[in-house]
Structures are given as C-alpha cells and as structure tokens.
Design an enzyme around this catalytic site. Structure first.
Site, PDB file in Angstrom:
ATOM      1  N   ARG A  46      27.194 -63.683  30.417  1.00  0.00           N
ATOM      2  CA  ARG A  46      27.184 -63.903  31.866  1.00  0.00           C
ATOM      3  C   ARG A  46      25.744 -63.906  32.383  1.00  0.00           C
ATOM      4  O   ARG A  46      25.359 -64.764  33.170  1.00  0.00           O
ATOM      5  CB  ARG A  46      28.019 -62.831  32.568  1.00  0.00           C
ATOM      6  CG  ARG A  46      27.861 -62.751  34.057  1.00  0.00           C
ATOM      7  CD  ARG A  46      28.591 -63.821  34.825  1.00  0.00           C
ATOM      8  NE  ARG A  46      30.030 -63.725  34.643  1.00  0.00           N
ATOM      9  CZ  ARG A  46      30.871 -64.712  34.936  1.00  0.00           C
ATOM     10  NH1 ARG A  46      30.424 -65.842  35.417  1.00  0.00           N
ATOM     11  NH2 ARG A  46      32.164 -64.575  34.747  1.00  0.00           N
ATOM     12  N   ILE A  60      25.505 -56.357  39.543  1.00  0.00           N
ATOM     13  CA  ILE A  60      26.926 -56.127  39.266  1.00  0.00           C
ATOM     14  C   ILE A  60      27.332 -56.836  37.970  1.00  0.00           C
ATOM     15  O   ILE A  60      28.050 -57.826  37.999  1.00  0.00           O
ATOM     16  CB  ILE A  60      27.807 -56.571  40.448  1.00  0.00           C
ATOM     17  CG1 ILE A  60      27.448 -57.986  40.902  1.00  0.00           C
ATOM     18  CG2 ILE A  60      27.696 -55.618  41.605  1.00  0.00           C
ATOM     19  CD1 ILE A  60      28.455 -58.586  41.863  1.00  0.00           C
ATOM     20  N   PRO A  61      26.870 -56.304  36.840  1.00  0.00           N
ATOM     21  CA  PRO A  61      27.193 -56.971  35.575  1.00  0.00           C
ATOM     22  C   PRO A  61      28.690 -56.958  35.282  1.00  0.00           C
ATOM     23  O   PRO A  61      29.380 -55.973  35.536  1.00  0.00           O
ATOM     24  CB  PRO A  61      26.425 -56.144  34.540  1.00  0.00           C
ATOM     25  CG  PRO A  61      26.223 -54.816  35.177  1.00  0.00           C
ATOM     26  CD  PRO A  61      26.085 -55.086  36.640  1.00  0.00           C
ATOM     27  N   HIS A  62      29.143 -58.085  34.770  1.00  0.00           N
ATOM     28  CA  HIS A  62      30.539 -58.226  34.373  1.00  0.00           C
ATOM     29  C   HIS A  62      30.618 -59.332  33.330  1.00  0.00           C
ATOM     30  O   HIS A  62      29.683 -60.103  33.169  1.00  0.00           O
ATOM     31  CB  HIS A  62      31.443 -58.526  35.580  1.00  0.00           C
ATOM     32  CG  HIS A  62      30.982 -59.669  36.413  1.00  0.00           C
ATOM     33  ND1 HIS A  62      29.904 -59.591  37.277  1.00  0.00           N
ATOM     34  CD2 HIS A  62      31.437 -60.941  36.522  1.00  0.00           C
ATOM     35  CE1 HIS A  62      29.730 -60.753  37.880  1.00  0.00           C
ATOM     36  NE2 HIS A  62      30.646 -61.585  37.429  1.00  0.00           N
ATOM     37  N   GLY A  63      31.711 -59.386  32.620  1.00  0.00           N
ATOM     38  CA  GLY A  63      31.862 -60.350  31.546  1.00  0.00           C
ATOM     39  C   GLY A  63      32.201 -61.740  32.049  1.00  0.00           C
ATOM     40  O   GLY A  63      32.460 -61.960  33.234  1.00  0.00           O
TER      41      GLY A  63
END
Length: 144
Positions: A46, A60-63
């Site tokens: 991402r 806001i790290p997310h996959g």
C-alpha cells in the site's frame, strides 16, 4: 470485539523509521487477532502505491484490497511516537494501523479523519501523558 482496546494504544518517547512503525502497527493487529502475518507485506505494498500519511501528524497504514484474506476482524492500533516518524518526508506522530472486515474500515477511517482534522483535538491527543489517557480520548470520539 471492540475495534480499539487499551492494550492496542502505545506512546513511545522516541521516534522510529516508517518500516519500524509499520511493523509495530502490524504486530499489534496480529496480537489482537485481527490479521494474519501476511498483512504486513500488504501494508508495505500500500505504501509503495500511495503514502498513507494524511497530514496533521497522522499516518494510517493499512493493507491493500488484495490482502482481505489476511483480515480476520476489524481493529485499530494506535502508536504515538513523540520523536516522530519520517513518513516519506512528512513528520508523523500518530501511526494508526487499521484492519477492517467487510468494509468496516471505511467508517473507521472517516471517524479518524474527522478527529485529526481538528488541530485542537490533535493537540489534546499529543498532550495525553499515558496510553490509558490517550485511549479514553479516542474511545470518547468513537462513541460520539
């Protein structure tokens, strides 16, 4: 299962690299039972596609969408790095890892974005002296 619990909120006096912050976010989500270990590589994917730095000191790290099989449930991890994190040239203080099952992450993202768009709210979050105090502030917003 609550999306955010006190054990998933941390405050570090120092800083971290972006990769260290991504790993900690993923580790907290794995420990919460929300994601499998396959989620961390998806978070890196991402970031390669588009930075998850949002402004006002927030990342806001997310996959990726392809990682939905690695998501077992919805959860947040919240880590405040008082020394900051260099996030592709931007300075992140809050790194909020997100795992969302069945599209729930979209509502979660919306609530976080609203909270961090208010500089007074961000100042209050930065002023919290303990993870418990920080959790209480975040939980109050979640119930609003």
């Amino acid at each position: 299962m609550s999306v955010l619990t006190p054990d998933r909120v941390r405050i570090h006096p120092g800083g971290a690299t972006r990769d260290e912050a991504l790993k900690e976010a993923a580790d907290v989500l794995v420990a919460a039972g929300a994601v499998t270990a396959d989620y961390l590589p998806a978070m890196h994917e991402r970031e390669q596609a588009v930075s998850t730095y949002m402004g006002n000191g927030l990342a806001i790290p997310h996959g990726t969408n392809d990682a939905k099989d690695a998501v077992l449930g919805s959860a947040l991890s919240v880590v405040r790095y008082d020394g900051g994190v260099d996030w592709d040239g931007e300075q992140a203080t809050f790194v909020i890892g997100i795992a969302g099952k069945d599209g729930e992450h979209l509502e979660i993202l919306s609530q976080i974005a609203i909270l961090f768009s208010d500089e007074d709210d961000v100042a209050r979050l930065n002023a919290a002296t303990t993870p418990a105090e920080l959790y209480e502030m975040l939980a109050a917003v979640n119930e609003a």
